[in-house]
Scaffold this active site. Structure first.
Site, short mmCIF file in Angstrom:
data_model
loop_
_atom_site.label_atom_id
_atom_site.label_comp_id
_atom_site.label_asym_id
_atom_site.label_seq_id
_atom_site.Cartn_x
_atom_site.Cartn_y
_atom_site.Cartn_z
N LYS A 1 0.82 -1.22 0.00
CA LYS A 1 0.00 0.00 0.00
C LYS A 1 0.85 1.26 0.00
O LYS A 1 0.48 2.26 -0.63
CB LYS A 1 -0.95 0.00 1.18
CG LYS A 1 -0.30 0.17 2.55
CD LYS A 1 -1.34 0.21 3.65
CE LYS A 1 -0.69 0.30 5.02
NZ LYS A 1 0.05 1.57 5.22
N THR A 2 2.00 1.24 0.68
CA THR A 2 2.86 2.42 0.70
C THR A 2 3.37 2.75 -0.69
O THR A 2 3.43 3.91 -1.10
CB THR A 2 4.05 2.21 1.66
OG1 THR A 2 3.55 1.88 2.96
CG2 THR A 2 4.90 3.46 1.76
N ASP B 1 -3.59 7.63 4.83
CA ASP B 1 -3.10 6.28 5.09
C ASP B 1 -3.69 5.76 6.40
O ASP B 1 -4.04 6.54 7.29
CB ASP B 1 -1.57 6.30 5.16
CG ASP B 1 -0.96 4.91 5.11
OD1 ASP B 1 -1.68 3.95 4.77
OD2 ASP B 1 0.25 4.79 5.41
N GLU B 2 -3.79 4.44 6.53
CA GLU B 2 -4.29 3.80 7.76
C GLU B 2 -5.63 4.42 8.20
O GLU B 2 -5.84 4.77 9.36
CB GLU B 2 -3.26 3.94 8.90
CG GLU B 2 -1.87 3.44 8.58
CD GLU B 2 -1.76 1.92 8.55
OE1 GLU B 2 -2.80 1.26 8.58
OE2 GLU B 2 -0.63 1.42 8.48
N GLN C 1 -6.95 -4.71 10.27
CA GLN C 1 -5.85 -4.22 11.10
C GLN C 1 -6.27 -3.01 11.94
O GLN C 1 -5.44 -2.22 12.37
CB GLN C 1 -4.65 -3.86 10.22
CG GLN C 1 -4.07 -5.06 9.48
CD GLN C 1 -2.80 -4.73 8.73
OE1 GLN C 1 -1.79 -4.39 9.33
NE2 GLN C 1 -2.84 -4.83 7.41
N ARG D 1 3.11 -9.88 10.78
CA ARG D 1 4.41 -9.19 10.83
C ARG D 1 5.52 -10.11 10.35
O ARG D 1 6.62 -9.67 10.01
CB ARG D 1 4.76 -8.73 12.26
CG ARG D 1 3.83 -7.73 12.94
CD ARG D 1 3.46 -6.56 12.09
NE ARG D 1 2.24 -6.80 11.35
CZ ARG D 1 1.87 -6.13 10.26
NH1 ARG D 1 2.63 -5.18 9.78
NH2 ARG D 1 0.73 -6.41 9.64
#
Length: 775
Positions: free
Chosen positions: A33-34, A225-226, A256, A614
């Site tokens: 996504k980044t 973002d997020e 998340q 992770r």
């Protein structure tokens, strides 16, 4: 076609090339996504969108810097500098500094961190003569924070009878008064706390339509973002700014969303399509981070949540190893297993410490891990402990620097007015504070006007106060011509702060001096970086950068590779080749505090999903059958999340425990038609004295006098002299199985030295050890 677009898969490319209108990118864990956000901004700029018209909001300054650097490589660094990019708090602090006068604040307002806020609330509670046990400062601050993030101002609080009644029922009827006084004192000090940066931005946009219109025109393209981690206050700001052009792109993953405890509202992302009916939706479902075993295991768990957006994360990566599950006798043994496993993996696979992370649900779990890692001489770093900037010596120096920028900052002033000691006592400070409250002035203003105020302070103390004020004013004059480093260096020398720290010749005292030196180094680095980037390198900008910093914002790399230890909440957004998720026990993870409602349990499940995803190559899940909690040894059972993972993705290092019988405590046959007392099953008690024959394993009659007690075959039985001998294989409820290698002492003082398989050598007093002889 631009070369950077060739690096994208089809869904990623489609999201990048969507220029106008509202859009949501549902991005699974490790789905890039980044990269999509970065390239979308670069694409907009290549399509002629002025970078001054692009606002990109992230959740860490480090993420913003990395994104801006990537964009610079595509479109040029000089243009990338013109982007409005940063965290919600840093971007809105920048806006508020430009518009602060409209709200009655100075442009150089101080940003209070939580420590400053707690100190101020403590002072208010004391001045109001309230019970500090009933009005705990941290709890009151948390309550005020929740008010602000829900846009409940002081006025709104006193107009809401439900809120007042709730505080009355909690035996804290003065919460509203504390809230009002806290807000007034912050305003008088020219200070905002973190929540104010959002609340005051909302106030600015709501009260001043011309300001809202100006920023709507400036931010023609907004990227967030997020988005699943935004709270109500952030949501409203973004909605207001995007309302004119509606070129808003939000990126997030409902799976998340793990920050409800600090106000994050998962409904923001779940309802985005309702807010913008013509929204375009893009799904990034290919995971590039983890092995397929890890991805599929995580999917099998998160599928149990009922409230979620439709997506199926997948990966083309290799299957990789199974997720390893380890059951240990105790939390100490759990720590030793993790340390040994890291050591073995390093040796067998030529790995370094920074390729490993240990994640836990609560900070208290780090102790057993730290103990075990130290014994293996494995270097580690704990995230989320006391921040460098929260250390006393650092806060003291920063408080001096804050006073130069904003002399009305009362928390900074009270912190340093008598440090290093200059003979200004607490009684004097209290008199100054009372006068400041009476005249509606700051303490610094009171000191400057002592000649016109009856303070009842002796002439000697007045002279000391005048000297302090004169010193601060001299620093202010010097700061007009010197850079941030030169000013800080001058303050350290003139206040003799380091000299005071050097009086303490202990290692702790030396460490404090080194910390001050490190802060000066940090200021020097800050100035160099800012000057090289052509940006503002002033002292106010440095102080704002520090106030909004987090553990992960620092770009400094520790030259020594270290294993990372942190709570799962802190691990979000990070990735490691090898991840150990410890404490997989019911009532620990999921937390006993988070199982009252389905929404709480689903957030715990999302938290586990975050932890598992992770891991890049290998994940370990460990749990202990016994664990010390609050000083007591408690029994644990495996977390339900272990049961929710499909067994085909797991490898049990220790055999999986059989599922508990549904009716393990009571036998239904005990009941008949007539009501009778319930009789619970108990182990059969032998009426005759018995002991264990070590050769046959049978219980045999024993002649002689009873000497000590132990536990055999699950029930308490009596032990006798001679029953435990050298060579016996025994089992202990915490240390597991071991061999008796020596005996010493007699009677009640008799001890056995035992070599345990995992716990090493232990000397145990037999009358208390509760050993089970198994061979």
């Amino acid at each position: 076609m631009n070369t950077y677009l060739e690096q994208l898969n089809e869904p990623q490319k489609a999201a990048v090339l969507q220029k106008d209108g509202p859009m949501i990118i549902i991005a699974g864990a490790g789905s890039g996504k980044t990269r999509v956000l970065t390239y979308r901004i670069a694409y907009l700029m290549q399509q002629g969108v002025d970078p001054f018209n692009i606002l990109s909001l992230t959740f860490t300054n480090k993420a913003a810097r990395e994104m801006k650097d990537r964009i610079g490589k595509v479109v040029g660094y000089s243009e990338a500098k013109n982007l409005w990019m940063g965290t919600f708090h840093s971007v809105f602090a920048r806006i508020l500094r430009s518009e602060a006068d409209k709200l009655g604040y100075p442009s150089n307002f101080t940003i209070y961190d939580s420590q400053d806020s707690v100190r101020l609330i403590t002072t208010i509670i004391k001045e109001m003569n309230l019970d500090k046990d009933r009005y705990k400062p941290k709890q009151i601050l948390s309550r005020i924070s929740s008010f602000k993030n829900s846009l409940i101002t002081v006025r709104a609080y006193f107009n809401n009878s439900d809120l007042q009644e709730a505080d009355l029922m909690a035996s804290r009827p003065k919460v509203g008064d504390i809230y009002k006084e806290y807000v007034d004192r912050c305003f008088k000090s020219g200070a905002m706390d973190f929540d104010d940066l959002l609340l005051r931005t909302n106030e600015l946009l709501a009260r001043f339509p011309d300001v809202l219109a100006r920023y709507q025109d400036r931010f023609r393209y907004i990227l967030v973002d997020e988005y699943q981690d935004t709270n109500h206050s952030q949501y409203l700001i973004v909605r207001a700014l995007a309302d004119r052009f509606q070129n808003i792109c939000v990126v997030g993953d409902d799976s998340q969303s793990i920050y409800a405890f600090r106000g994050a509202n998962i409904q923001n992302i779940l309802n985005f399509q309702k807010d913008y009916p013509d929204v375009k939706t893009f799904k990034l479902e290919q995971n590039y981070r983890s092995t397929s075993n890890i991805v599929n295991a995580a999917n099998s768990v998160i599928a149990k949540n009922k409230t979620r957006l439709d997506k199926e994360v997948w990966t083309a990566n290799e299957s990789g190893g199974y997720i390893k599950v380890m059951r240990t006798i105790s939390d100490g043994e759990e720590g030793r297993f993790v340390a040994q496993s890291i050591f073995d993996n390093k040796m067998n696979n030529q790995l370094t410490n920074n390729e490993f992370a240990i994640l836990y649900r609560t900070n208290a779990q780090s102790r057993a891990m730290e103990d075990a890692l130290r014994k293996k001489d494995i270097k580690y770093k704990i995230y989320g402990g006391i921040s460098f900037y929260q250390r006393k010596e650092i806060k003291d120096l920063l408080s001096y620097l804050r006073l130069l920028i904003n002399p009305n900052d009362e928390e900074a002033l009270k912190r340093v007015i008598n440090y290093p000691a200059r003979g200004i006592g607490q009684t004097t400070i209290d008199k100054l504070a009372i006068a400041a409250n009476h005249y509606k002035k700051s303490i610094f203003e009171v000191i400057l006007n002592m000649s016109t105020i009856d303070l009842k302070i002796n002439s000697g103390t007045k002279t000391k106060l005048e000297n302090f004020a004169n010193m601060i004013q001299r620093f202010q004059i010097e700061s007009q011509t010197k850079n941030a480093f030169e000013v800080a260096d001058l303050v350290v020398k003139k206040t003799q702060l380091v000299k005071d720290l050097q009086k303490d010749g202990t290692p702790e005292g030396i460490s404090k001096v080194e910390n001050v030196q490190e802060l000066l180094n940090g200021i020097k680095d800050f100035i160099t970086d800012k000057i090289e980037a052509g940006e503002d390198a002033s002292l106010p900008i440095f102080l704002e950068d520090v106030a909004l910093a987090t553990d992960f914002d620092s770009d400094k790399k520790d030259e020594t590779p270290r294993v990372s230890l942190m709570t799962i909440h802190l691990a979000k957004g990070l990735e490691f080749p090898y991840v150990y998720i410890v404490g997989m026990e019911e009532n620990l993870f999921p937390s006993a505090m988070s199982m009252n409602t389905r929404s709480e349990l689903e957030e715990e499940r999302r938290l586990f999903y975050v932890a598992l995803t992770r891991a890049e190559k290998q994940a370990y899940l460990t749990y202990a059958q016994t664990r010390y909690r609050w000083g007591k040894l408690t029994d644990g059972e495996p977390s339900r999340f272990l049961e929710e993972i499909d067994d085909k993705f797991l490898e049990y290092i220790t055999p999986k425990l059989p599922e508990p019988r549904a009716n393990r405590f009571i036998d239904a046959d005990l009941f008949d038609d007539a009501p009778k007392k319930i009789r619970f099953q108990k182990p059969i008690q032998k009426k005759r004295k018995e002991f264990l024959d070590k050769k046959s394993g049978d219980l045999l009659p024993k002649k002689g006098k009873m000497k000590k007690v132990s536990e055999l075959s699950g029930a308490k039985a009596n032990l006798f002299d001679g029953e435990v001998t050298v060579g016996n294989i025994v089992e202990h409820n915490r240390f597991g199985k071991g061999e008796v290698i020596a005996l010493e002492g007699k009677g009640p003082n008799k001890k056995a030295e035992i070599q345990f398989a995992t716990a090493g050598k232990k000397k145990l007093l037999l009358q208390f050890a509760k050993l089970k002889v198994i061979g």
